[in-house]
Design a protein around this motif. Structure first.
Motif, PDB file in Angstrom:
ATOM      1  N   TRP A   4     -11.664 -36.966  80.848  1.00 27.31           N
ATOM      2  CA  TRP A   4     -12.551 -36.270  79.920  1.00 27.31           C
ATOM      3  C   TRP A   4     -12.095 -36.582  78.509  1.00 27.31           C
ATOM      4  O   TRP A   4     -10.909 -36.627  78.221  1.00 27.31           O
ATOM      5  CB  TRP A   4     -12.504 -34.765  80.155  1.00 27.31           C
ATOM      6  N   LYS A   6     -12.913 -35.816  74.165  1.00 22.98           N
ATOM      7  CA  LYS A   6     -13.638 -35.033  73.171  1.00 22.98           C
ATOM      8  C   LYS A   6     -13.623 -35.784  71.852  1.00 22.98           C
ATOM      9  O   LYS A   6     -12.817 -36.696  71.654  1.00 22.98           O
ATOM     10  CB  LYS A   6     -13.053 -33.632  73.012  1.00 22.98           C
ATOM     11  N   GLU A  18     -16.654 -31.801  75.850  1.00 19.20           N
ATOM     12  CA  GLU A  18     -15.951 -32.983  76.345  1.00 19.20           C
ATOM     13  C   GLU A  18     -16.911 -33.807  77.199  1.00 19.20           C
ATOM     14  O   GLU A  18     -17.809 -33.263  77.829  1.00 19.20           O
ATOM     15  CB  GLU A  18     -14.745 -32.572  77.178  1.00 19.20           C
ATOM     16  N   SER A  28     -14.912 -27.278  76.585  1.00 20.06           N
ATOM     17  CA  SER A  28     -13.451 -27.339  76.732  1.00 20.06           C
ATOM     18  C   SER A  28     -12.841 -25.985  77.077  1.00 20.06           C
ATOM     19  O   SER A  28     -11.748 -25.923  77.621  1.00 20.06           O
ATOM     20  CB  SER A  28     -12.807 -27.890  75.456  1.00 20.06           C
TER      21      SER A  28
END
Length: 53
Positions: A4, A6, A18, A28
């Motif tokens: 993942w 961000k 994310e 998140s």
């Protein structure tokens, strides 16, 4: 392995979205759930965001 990511704009914040390539998007603060999103849908979303600038 699931990765993942961000935005680099929100690295210091815990309030962010994310993205998991080929998997979807998630909050998140609630990482155990996610919204499934195909590569095609994500690409279309990014195209629209960039066009609206």
């Amino acid at each position: 392995m699931l990765t993942w990511r961000k935005s680099s704009y929100s690295q210091a914040s815990s309030d962010c979205v994310e993205v998991g390539r080929g998997i979807g998007i998630r909050d998140s603060k609630a990482p155990t759930t996610h919204l499934p999103l195909s590569d095609k849908a994500w690409s279309a979303f990014l195209t629209e965001v960039k066009a609206s600038r």
